[in-house]
Design an enzyme around this catalytic site. Structure first.
Site, PDB file in Angstrom:
ATOM      1  N   THR A   1       8.494 -17.788 -33.386  1.00  0.00           N
ATOM      2  CA  THR A   1       8.026 -19.061 -32.857  1.00  0.00           C
ATOM      3  C   THR A   1       6.509 -19.161 -32.989  1.00  0.00           C
ATOM      4  O   THR A   1       5.801 -18.157 -32.938  1.00  0.00           O
ATOM      5  CB  THR A   1       8.373 -19.200 -31.359  1.00  0.00           C
ATOM      6  OG1 THR A   1       7.685 -18.181 -30.628  1.00  0.00           O
ATOM      7  CG2 THR A   1       9.856 -19.079 -31.112  1.00  0.00           C
TER       8      THR A   1
ATOM      9  N   ARG B   1       6.880 -26.191 -24.377  1.00  0.00           N
ATOM     10  CA  ARG B   1       7.698 -25.822 -23.216  1.00  0.00           C
ATOM     11  C   ARG B   1       9.173 -25.687 -23.598  1.00  0.00           C
ATOM     12  O   ARG B   1       9.914 -24.938 -22.955  1.00  0.00           O
ATOM     13  CB  ARG B   1       7.553 -26.856 -22.105  1.00  0.00           C
ATOM     14  CG  ARG B   1       6.222 -26.796 -21.352  1.00  0.00           C
ATOM     15  CD  ARG B   1       6.235 -27.731 -20.170  1.00  0.00           C
ATOM     16  NE  ARG B   1       5.056 -27.538 -19.324  1.00  0.00           N
ATOM     17  CZ  ARG B   1       4.993 -27.925 -18.059  1.00  0.00           C
ATOM     18  NH1 ARG B   1       6.037 -28.497 -17.490  1.00  0.00           N
ATOM     19  NH2 ARG B   1       3.893 -27.735 -17.360  1.00  0.00           N
TER      20      ARG B   1
ATOM     21  N   LYS C   1      11.528 -24.767 -26.739  1.00  0.00           N
ATOM     22  CA  LYS C   1      11.681 -24.308 -28.122  1.00  0.00           C
ATOM     23  C   LYS C   1      12.826 -23.307 -28.271  1.00  0.00           C
ATOM     24  O   LYS C   1      13.569 -23.345 -29.241  1.00  0.00           O
ATOM     25  CB  LYS C   1      10.381 -23.704 -28.655  1.00  0.00           C
ATOM     26  CG  LYS C   1       9.736 -22.634 -27.790  1.00  0.00           C
ATOM     27  CD  LYS C   1       8.348 -22.297 -28.298  1.00  0.00           C
ATOM     28  CE  LYS C   1       7.614 -21.369 -27.329  1.00  0.00           C
ATOM     29  NZ  LYS C   1       6.201 -21.179 -27.717  1.00  0.00           N
TER      30      LYS C   1
ATOM     31  N   ASP D   1       5.936 -18.420 -17.872  1.00  0.00           N
ATOM     32  CA  ASP D   1       6.858 -18.417 -19.010  1.00  0.00           C
ATOM     33  C   ASP D   1       8.272 -18.748 -18.520  1.00  0.00           C
ATOM     34  O   ASP D   1       8.721 -18.219 -17.496  1.00  0.00           O
ATOM     35  CB  ASP D   1       6.841 -17.032 -19.676  1.00  0.00           C
ATOM     36  CG  ASP D   1       7.309 -17.078 -21.123  1.00  0.00           C
ATOM     37  OD1 ASP D   1       8.167 -17.919 -21.438  1.00  0.00           O
ATOM     38  OD2 ASP D   1       6.804 -16.270 -21.924  1.00  0.00           O
TER      39      ASP D   1
ATOM     40  N   LYS E   1      21.547  -8.762 -20.560  1.00  0.00           N
ATOM     41  CA  LYS E   1      22.941  -8.836 -20.103  1.00  0.00           C
ATOM     42  C   LYS E   1      23.895  -8.392 -21.208  1.00  0.00           C
ATOM     43  O   LYS E   1      24.895  -7.710 -20.947  1.00  0.00           O
ATOM     44  CB  LYS E   1      23.277 -10.254 -19.658  1.00  0.00           C
ATOM     45  CG  LYS E   1      24.730 -10.415 -19.213  1.00  0.00           C
ATOM     46  CD  LYS E   1      24.989 -11.741 -18.538  1.00  0.00           C
ATOM     47  CE  LYS E   1      26.448 -11.817 -18.073  1.00  0.00           C
ATOM     48  NZ  LYS E   1      26.709 -13.014 -17.250  1.00  0.00           N
TER      49      LYS E   1
ATOM     50  N   ARG F   1       4.978  15.241  -9.553  1.00  0.00           N
ATOM     51  CA  ARG F   1       5.780  16.463  -9.439  1.00  0.00           C
ATOM     52  C   ARG F   1       6.575  16.470  -8.147  1.00  0.00           C
ATOM     53  O   ARG F   1       7.696  16.945  -8.092  1.00  0.00           O
ATOM     54  CB  ARG F   1       4.885  17.698  -9.521  1.00  0.00           C
ATOM     55  CG  ARG F   1       4.296  17.938 -10.902  1.00  0.00           C
ATOM     56  CD  ARG F   1       3.575  19.269 -10.983  1.00  0.00           C
ATOM     57  NE  ARG F   1       2.438  19.343 -10.097  1.00  0.00           N
ATOM     58  CZ  ARG F   1       2.284  20.241  -9.127  1.00  0.00           C
ATOM     59  NH1 ARG F   1       3.236  21.127  -8.898  1.00  0.00           N
ATOM     60  NH2 ARG F   1       1.207  20.250  -8.368  1.00  0.00           N
TER      61      ARG F   1
ATOM     62  N   HIS G   1      -6.639  14.354   5.191  1.00  0.00           N
ATOM     63  CA  HIS G   1      -5.389  13.822   5.746  1.00  0.00           C
ATOM     64  C   HIS G   1      -5.568  12.385   6.233  1.00  0.00           C
ATOM     65  O   HIS G   1      -5.120  12.010   7.319  1.00  0.00           O
ATOM     66  CB  HIS G   1      -4.867  14.723   6.873  1.00  0.00           C
ATOM     67  CG  HIS G   1      -4.508  16.090   6.390  1.00  0.00           C
ATOM     68  ND1 HIS G   1      -4.187  17.114   7.230  1.00  0.00           N
ATOM     69  CD2 HIS G   1      -4.443  16.615   5.132  1.00  0.00           C
ATOM     70  CE1 HIS G   1      -3.933  18.219   6.539  1.00  0.00           C
ATOM     71  NE2 HIS G   1      -4.087  17.917   5.261  1.00  0.00           N
TER      72      HIS G   1
ATOM     73  N   GLU H   1     -10.959  18.456  -3.418  1.00  0.00           N
ATOM     74  CA  GLU H   1      -9.810  18.020  -4.206  1.00  0.00           C
ATOM     75  C   GLU H   1     -10.174  16.884  -5.160  1.00  0.00           C
ATOM     76  O   GLU H   1      -9.845  16.910  -6.334  1.00  0.00           O
ATOM     77  CB  GLU H   1      -8.681  17.562  -3.269  1.00  0.00           C
ATOM     78  CG  GLU H   1      -8.013  18.685  -2.494  1.00  0.00           C
ATOM     79  CD  GLU H   1      -7.080  19.506  -3.355  1.00  0.00           C
ATOM     80  OE1 GLU H   1      -6.536  18.981  -4.342  1.00  0.00           O
ATOM     81  OE2 GLU H   1      -6.909  20.703  -3.048  1.00  0.00           O
TER      82      GLU H   1
ATOM     83  N   ASP I   1     -11.386   7.200  32.480  1.00  0.00           N
ATOM     84  CA  ASP I   1     -11.468   8.628  32.155  1.00  0.00           C
ATOM     85  C   ASP I   1     -11.998   8.895  30.754  1.00  0.00           C
ATOM     86  O   ASP I   1     -12.802   9.812  30.546  1.00  0.00           O
ATOM     87  CB  ASP I   1     -10.110   9.322  32.351  1.00  0.00           C
ATOM     88  CG  ASP I   1      -8.977   8.672  31.578  1.00  0.00           C
ATOM     89  OD1 ASP I   1      -9.210   7.659  30.885  1.00  0.00           O
ATOM     90  OD2 ASP I   1      -7.842   9.180  31.670  1.00  0.00           O
TER      91      ASP I   1
ATOM     92  N   ARG J   1      -9.829  -5.650  18.067  1.00  0.00           N
ATOM     93  CA  ARG J   1      -9.212  -4.320  18.042  1.00  0.00           C
ATOM     94  C   ARG J   1      -8.943  -3.930  16.598  1.00  0.00           C
ATOM     95  O   ARG J   1      -8.536  -4.772  15.787  1.00  0.00           O
ATOM     96  CB  ARG J   1      -7.887  -4.348  18.824  1.00  0.00           C
ATOM     97  CG  ARG J   1      -7.265  -2.978  19.030  1.00  0.00           C
ATOM     98  CD  ARG J   1      -5.904  -3.097  19.690  1.00  0.00           C
ATOM     99  NE  ARG J   1      -4.896  -3.623  18.772  1.00  0.00           N
ATOM    100  CZ  ARG J   1      -3.652  -3.924  19.137  1.00  0.00           C
ATOM    101  NH1 ARG J   1      -3.266  -3.799  20.392  1.00  0.00           N
ATOM    102  NH2 ARG J   1      -2.785  -4.385  18.242  1.00  0.00           N
TER     103      ARG J   1
END
Length: 530
Positions: free
Chosen positions: A46, A76, A78, A137, A149, A226, A289, A341, A484, A526
């Protein structure tokens, strides 16, 4: 639900006599078309794809030669035609399908290579609404789904790597295997699913719909790992179509493959360091961590690193280091004295890269920039049977956002320290307490079940490493429910406290602060992080 027809089972091997090619990304197109032509495959195409193939001197039919219908409506319409989809969906060995093909002059299409209009790239480039819509598309996904399919007979390719895999098998055997066609079909449906996910997410955002009735998440595989968080767990890493700058887009200059935990921690480190605008000077965050064990600013990057390390050099061992500016040789020299690391930064100079090259196992990542901490976005978290979605935490405070609730107002230096500490607390697992002074964390208490323990642990860490909390600011990412925790912080030496406020016990906490001569401000915001 349609019942499955009693079709003959497809043979394992299938020949390819006709290929339909329609691509936006023409990388490798001509080379692949030449191979198909050499294998005796008829080419149908196309628009611009057909022109590129023909321009290479190859015989290629226009799609209208099959449909006897011109392209229309600015392209649009074809390929949305029974001749095309009949050729894709026909079960070759089913007598009624063969009769329908013969009656209507439909020829089989045995291979489809379609990559879609660049919708994701258009959105990423900031295209306006109309331009994005035009890059949705329709015919491409329809052909891909039809071919997938009917994988018993048809090969479907959505990227050049798929087509190269098909070409290799055709050159080796002259046919394709059912196993390959099934694999290609699975990939094809995943591609159309991620494409539709990108469109639906963009449309919802454009309409301001923060909770659409259905939400799809799509990503492209970056890495099969892994193992996951633990060795008995499998894991993989995916990238969104329009990702934020960070670990998903980073260039790994050297080092071992990133692990699941590396990626999780590196993301936490880089999102934290993005809070510090490079224009305001160097900053360094050290993460272990997913929690910061040290964050600091400095006049130079090496000073920022050394101040961050001083907060908790024990926890920094084997951690992740994030920088908000280019990694230089002086900083690289100091970092490499510690077992690390991952180091992630917007960039790294040649001397720093050369130094890291001597430590082959250390991962060095560069991103080309920092994520915008104020940019709109969503985060996802899986739960049993579903997932949670929320907007990204873009809380950013200034002195004007603070409400003084104690008799003593904070000094300008205390305000700076409180804002710095609260920024860090936003990135600490709740319950979180952060002590800081002069652009340096002094103690971090993370992930405790009560706030008093977080305050106590943060103070103990500071004491362990000889850091004096006298005159420091204390940040709590949520309100103190009781006095506290505040008393614990005051006893540790802090003189200024920043917290959201909003507890039924606020007045008791304010009274405790006043009794100790503390300055305390409420943010009204917060920043829990679970």
């Amino acid at each position: 639900m349609p019942a499955a027809p009693d079709f003959p089972k497809p043979a394992d091997r299938a020949s390819v006599k006709r290929a339909l090619i329609s691509v936006s990304d023409k990388t490798g197109l001509v080379e692949a078309a030449k191979v198909l032509a050499e294998l005796g495959v008829e080419l149908v195409s196309t628009g611009g794809t057909r022109a590129a193939i023909a321009g290479a001197g190859l015989a290629v039919k226009d799609i209208s030669d099959l449909t006897n219908f011109p392209e229309m409506m600015d392209g649009r319409v074809k390929t949305l035609h029974p001749i095309v989809h009949g050729g894709l969906l026909s079960v070759r060995d089913a007598p009624d399908h063969a009769k329908a093909m013969a009656d209507h002059g439909i020829g089989g299409i045995d291979l489809v290579y379609v990559n879609l209009y660049p919708f994701e790239a258009t959105v990423a480039a900031g295209g306006d609404f109309e331009t994005c819509v035009e890059n949705i598309d329709i015919g491409g996904p329809a052909m891909i789904r039809s071919a997938a399919k009917n994988h018993g007979y048809v090969c479907v390719c959505t990227e050049i790597a798929d087509l190269e895999e098909v070409l290799a098998e055709l050159k080796a055997t002259g046919t394709t295997s059912l196993a390959l066609r099934k694999s290609l079909a699975a990939r094809a449906y995943a591609r159309t699913a991620t494409y539709d996910a990108a469109i639906s997410a963009w449309f919802a955002a454009a309409l301001g719909d923060i909770a659409p009735k259905r939400r799809a998440i799509g990503g492209e595989l970056v890495q099969t790992m892994r193992y996951g968080e633990n060795p008995h767990q499998s894991a993989s890493f995916y990238r969104f179509a329009d990702p934020r700058p960070g670990v998903a887009t980073a260039k790994q200059l050297q080092g071992k493959e990133l692990s699941y935990n590396n990626i999780n921690d590196t993301d936490a480190a880089f999102e934290l360091i993005a809070e510090f605008d490079p224009a305001n000077g160097p900053a360094c965050a050290i993460i272990k961590h997913a929690n910061p064990c040290g964050v600091a600013t400095g006049k130079t990057m090496v000073e920022a690193y050394e101040r961050a390390l001083a907060c908790d050099p024990t926890s920094a061992f084997g951690g992740i280091i994030a920088l908000n500016q280019k990694l230089d040789a002086a900083t690289a020299t100091e970092i490499l004295k510690l077992l690390t690391e991952v180091v992630i930064a917007p960039d790294a100079d040649a001397d720093a890269v050369a130094l890291f090259a001597k430590k082959k196992n250390v991962r060095l990542l560069t991103t080309g920039g920092l994520p915008d901490p104020l940019a709109a976005g969503t985060t996802f978290k899986s739960v049993s049977g579903g997932f949670l979605v929320q907007s990204r935490d873009d809380a950013r405070l200034t002195a004007a956002d603070l409400t003084v609730v104690t008799k003593r107002a904070p000094t300008e230096a205390e305000i700076r320290d409180m804002l710095f500490a609260f920024t860090i607390a936003k990135h600490v697992k709740s319950n979180a307490i952060v002590y800081a002074r002069a652009g340096q964390t002094l103690g971090v208490g993370a992930g405790q079940m009560n706030r008093k323990d977080s305050a106590r642990i943060a103070a103990l860490r500071a004491a362990d490493f000889g850091l004096d909390l006298k005159g420091s600011a204390c940040a709590s990412e949520a309100f103190f429910p009781f006095p506290d925790g505040l008393i614990q912080a005051a006893d540790a030496g802090c003189t200024a406290v920043i917290q959201p406020g909003g507890s039924i016990g606020d007045q008791k906490v304010i009274d405790a602060a006043d009794e100790r001569g503390l300055a305390m401000v409420f943010t009204g915001v917060r920043v829990f992080r679970h």
